[in-house]
Design an enzyme around this catalytic site. Structure first.
Site, PDB file in Angstrom:
ATOM      1  N   CYS A 112     -10.910   6.592   8.254  1.00 32.70           N
ATOM      2  CA  CYS A 112     -11.299   7.009   6.892  1.00 32.70           C
ATOM      3  C   CYS A 112     -12.660   6.434   6.479  1.00 32.70           C
ATOM      4  CB  CYS A 112     -10.241   6.584   5.888  1.00 32.70           C
ATOM      5  SG  CYS A 112      -8.647   7.286   6.289  1.00 32.70           S
ATOM      6  N   HIS A 278     -13.032   7.653  -1.132  1.00 31.49           N
ATOM      7  CA  HIS A 278     -12.309   8.346  -0.052  1.00 31.49           C
ATOM      8  C   HIS A 278     -11.082   9.051  -0.630  1.00 31.49           C
ATOM      9  CE1 HIS A 278     -10.111   9.266   3.502  1.00 31.49           C
ATOM     10  NE2 HIS A 278      -9.211   8.309   3.316  1.00 31.49           N
ATOM     11  N   ASN A 308      -5.924  14.701   2.601  1.00 30.28           N
ATOM     12  CA  ASN A 308      -6.736  13.643   3.200  1.00 30.28           C
ATOM     13  C   ASN A 308      -7.344  14.173   4.505  1.00 30.28           C
ATOM     14  OD1 ASN A 308      -7.779  11.364   4.406  1.00 30.28           O
ATOM     15  ND2 ASN A 308      -5.948  10.099   4.121  1.00 30.28           N
TER      16      ASN A 308
HETATM   17  O1  UT7 Z   1      -6.653   7.318   4.299  1.00 30.96           O
HETATM   18  C1  UT7 Z   1      -5.875   6.151   4.268  1.00 30.96           C
HETATM   19  C2  UT7 Z   1      -4.569   6.608   4.696  1.00 30.96           C
HETATM   20  N1  UT7 Z   1      -3.415   6.468   3.912  1.00 30.96           N
HETATM   21  C3  UT7 Z   1      -3.285   6.196   2.604  1.00 30.96           C
HETATM   22  O2  UT7 Z   1      -4.178   5.960   1.863  1.00 30.96           O
HETATM   23  C4  UT7 Z   1      -1.865   6.192   2.096  1.00 30.96           C
HETATM   24  C5  UT7 Z   1      -1.581   5.084   1.135  1.00 30.96           C
HETATM   25  N2  UT7 Z   1      -0.231   5.149   0.644  1.00 30.96           N
HETATM   26  C6  UT7 Z   1       0.217   6.152  -0.148  1.00 30.96           C
HETATM   27  O3  UT7 Z   1      -0.543   7.065  -0.479  1.00 30.96           O
HETATM   28  C7  UT7 Z   1       1.636   6.113  -0.647  1.00 30.96           C
HETATM   29  O4  UT7 Z   1       2.248   4.888  -0.270  1.00 30.96           O
HETATM   30  C8  UT7 Z   1       2.517   7.308  -0.130  1.00 30.96           C
HETATM   31  C9  UT7 Z   1       2.035   8.614  -0.790  1.00 30.96           C
HETATM   32  C10 UT7 Z   1       2.419   7.429   1.369  1.00 30.96           C
HETATM   33  C11 UT7 Z   1       3.965   7.075  -0.515  1.00 30.96           C
HETATM   34  O5  UT7 Z   1       4.092   6.883  -1.905  1.00 30.96           O
HETATM   35  P1  UT7 Z   1       5.014   5.712  -2.478  1.00 30.96           P
HETATM   36  O6  UT7 Z   1       4.975   5.821  -3.945  1.00 30.96           O
HETATM   37  O7  UT7 Z   1       4.543   4.419  -1.863  1.00 30.96           O
HETATM   38  O8  UT7 Z   1       6.454   6.135  -1.985  1.00 30.96           O
HETATM   39  P2  UT7 Z   1       7.477   5.319  -1.095  1.00 30.96           P
HETATM   40  O9  UT7 Z   1       6.957   5.129   0.291  1.00 30.96           O
HETATM   41  O10 UT7 Z   1       7.900   4.097  -1.876  1.00 30.96           O
HETATM   42  O11 UT7 Z   1       8.706   6.277  -1.052  1.00 30.96           O
HETATM   43  C12 UT7 Z   1       9.491   6.537  -2.208  1.00 30.96           C
HETATM   44  C13 UT7 Z   1      10.604   7.470  -1.801  1.00 30.96           C
HETATM   45  C14 UT7 Z   1      11.375   7.007  -0.556  1.00 30.96           C
HETATM   46  O12 UT7 Z   1      12.710   7.335  -0.734  1.00 30.96           O
HETATM   47  P3  UT7 Z   1      13.762   6.184  -1.221  1.00 30.96           P
HETATM   48  O13 UT7 Z   1      13.710   5.122  -0.157  1.00 30.96           O
HETATM   49  O14 UT7 Z   1      13.258   5.715  -2.551  1.00 30.96           O
HETATM   50  O15 UT7 Z   1      15.040   6.922  -1.281  1.00 30.96           O
HETATM   51  C15 UT7 Z   1      10.805   7.882   0.545  1.00 30.96           C
HETATM   52  O16 UT7 Z   1      11.724   8.115   1.578  1.00 30.96           O
HETATM   53  O17 UT7 Z   1      10.050   8.765  -1.472  1.00 30.96           O
HETATM   54  C16 UT7 Z   1      10.542   9.179  -0.200  1.00 30.96           C
HETATM   55  N3  UT7 Z   1       9.528  10.025   0.420  1.00 30.96           N
HETATM   56  C17 UT7 Z   1       9.447  11.349   0.177  1.00 30.96           C
HETATM   57  N4  UT7 Z   1      10.197  12.164  -0.601  1.00 30.96           N
HETATM   58  C18 UT7 Z   1       9.835  13.456  -0.639  1.00 30.96           C
HETATM   59  C19 UT7 Z   1       8.533   9.661   1.273  1.00 30.96           C
HETATM   60  N5  UT7 Z   1       7.793  10.757   1.584  1.00 30.96           N
HETATM   61  C20 UT7 Z   1       8.337  11.806   0.910  1.00 30.96           C
HETATM   62  C21 UT7 Z   1       8.009  13.177   0.827  1.00 30.96           C
HETATM   63  N6  UT7 Z   1       8.777  13.960   0.042  1.00 30.96           N
HETATM   64  N7  UT7 Z   1       6.959  13.715   1.474  1.00 30.96           N
END
Ligand code: UT7
Length: 351
Positions: A112, A278, A308
């Site tokens: 990135c 980014h 992204n």
């Molecule tokens: O370019 C650099 C690369 N990456 C990044 O910048 C990513 C940085 N991180 C993020 O953008 C966020 O952490 C994410 C968008 C990846 C995730 O968001 P979050 O608010 O941290 O969600 P989470 O990982 O805490 O997940 C919350 C819930 C989980 O379910 P439970 O355990 O609460 O039941 C996940 O399993 O959301 C669930 N979940 C989804 N649900 C529906 C994870 N992905 C999905 C999905 N659709 N696509």
């Protein structure tokens, strides 16, 4: 002399993939993706269409925009983590496709932060007098990571079949990553010019202790052989990510490095007219904006439409800001990025 961006261009693939379309493949929803990431749609390349080809499209547009022809380019820097081949890199492929002269082409990664690292190299090349006109390309085809055999061909109209329950369960296992990424390319031409406009200080960082938070374990030259069916079946050819850790690092380290560059350049944070962050997640972009105490209009975003695109987000965003007339002469603009490595940084650019 300063390094000035004299041309910009983008190269984006044809298939628009909405959140609703993805929710037919896995347990996700338009609401979850919008609320957690801000993304509404992204583009997917055709199978067989590599990041070098998207880069060629973007580069051709940037060269024409600069009022130049391919033979005017003195060096190429191609940033991608999804090259067409492990070897050779995309540089020579782009050189051939665009009909560039026999010039050096540098292939870099830095995920990135690839575009920022490329800006640093381009600036050093130009300041040293080594090359006058540098083409910097950021391009990615992330769809090659996706578990394509699990019905992903339906997303680009190559098949109409129904997804099985087993495929849905498998697709759901990687939903935290697959919904975030899109394919695309952006390119800029950078030339040495006299005057105040151009690249100001750039500050780059690496923290290898964070290498494990966003990485890909399969297709590794530590393995024998470097890729196997077992790795593919185990999902190891898809990146793994500690989303929350990357998120926390992003909203902390990007504002920090922006402040660092402001101090180096003597430009106050509130004198920044535009901060181009980014485009990974709208919540991260808004977090950076708030941490810097800037109004929302000074931190533009387009992650909604492209997802992204890793090394391509900053040149695509810069190009779109130019097209929308947001970039005017005499502005202080800041680029900042963070990603796998961890690599992060910021660069001041006076228009
Ligand atoms: O370019 C650099 C690369 N990456 C990044 O910048 C990513 C940085 N991180 C993020 O953008 C966020 O952490 C994410 C968008 C990846 C995730 O968001 P979050 O608010 O941290 O969600 P989470 O990982 O805490 O997940 C919350 C819930 C989980 O379910 P439970 O355990 O609460 O039941 C996940 O399993 O959301 C669930 N979940 C989804 N649900 C529906 C994870 N992905 C999905 C999905 N659709 N696509």
């Amino acid at each position: 002399m300063r390094s000035v961006i004299t041309g910009t261009g983008i190269g984006v693939p044809p298939h628009v993939v909405t959140n609703a379309a993805l929710s037919k493949l896995m347990d996700t929803s338009d609401e979850w993706i919008r609320v957690r990431s801000g993304i509404q749609e992204r583009r997917y390349a055709e199978p067989g269409q590599g990041s070098s080809q998207l880069g060629v499209l973007a580069a051709g547009n940037a060269i024409a925009d600069a009022g130049l022809t391919p033979s005017d380019i003195d060096a190429v820097i191609f940033a991608t983590m999804t090259p067409d081949h492990v070897l050779p890199g995309n540089g020579p492929l782009l050189q051939k496709a665009l009909g560039l002269r026999d010039i050096p082409t540098f292939d870099i990664r830095q995920q990135c932060s690839g575009f920022l690292y490329g800006l640093e190299l381009a600036d050093l090349f130009i300041q040293s007098g080594r090359y006058r006109r540098v083409l910097l390309v950021g391009a990615e085809v992330h769809t090659a990571f996706m578990p394509w055999h699990l019905g992903w061909d339906t997303l680009i109209g190559q098949s109409m079949r129904e997804i099985t329950e087993a495929e849905r369960i498998e697709n759901t296992a990687s939903r935290d990553r697959t919904v975030l990424f899109g394919d695309g390319a952006g390119a800029v031409v950078i030339e040495g010019r006299d005057g105040d406009a151009g690249l100001g200080p750039i500050r780059l960082h690496t923290d290898g202790t964070g290498a494990g938070v966003l990485t890909m374990l399969g297709a590794s030259f530590k393995r024998r052989p470097f890729v196997t069916h077992e790795q593919i079946d185990a999902g190891e050819t898809l990146p793994i990510m500690s989303g929350k850790e990357v998120f926390r690092s992003a909203v902390t380290l990007m504002p920090q490095v922006v402040r660092e560059v402001c101090e180096l350049s003597g430009v106050a944070v509130d004198a920044l007219d535009l901060v181009l962050v980014h485009q990974a997640n709208l919540r991260i972009i808004e977090g950076v904006q708030k941490a810097l105490g800037l109004s929302a209009d000074r931190v533009p975003h387009n992650v909604e439409r492209w997802g992204n695109t890793t090394a391509a987000t900053l040149p695509i965003l810069f190009h779109e800001c130019r097209q929308q007339g947001l970039i005017k002469p005499g502005m202080n603009l800041m680029f900042t990025a963070l990603g796998s490595g961890l690599h992060w940084g910021a660069a001041l650019y006076r228009t």
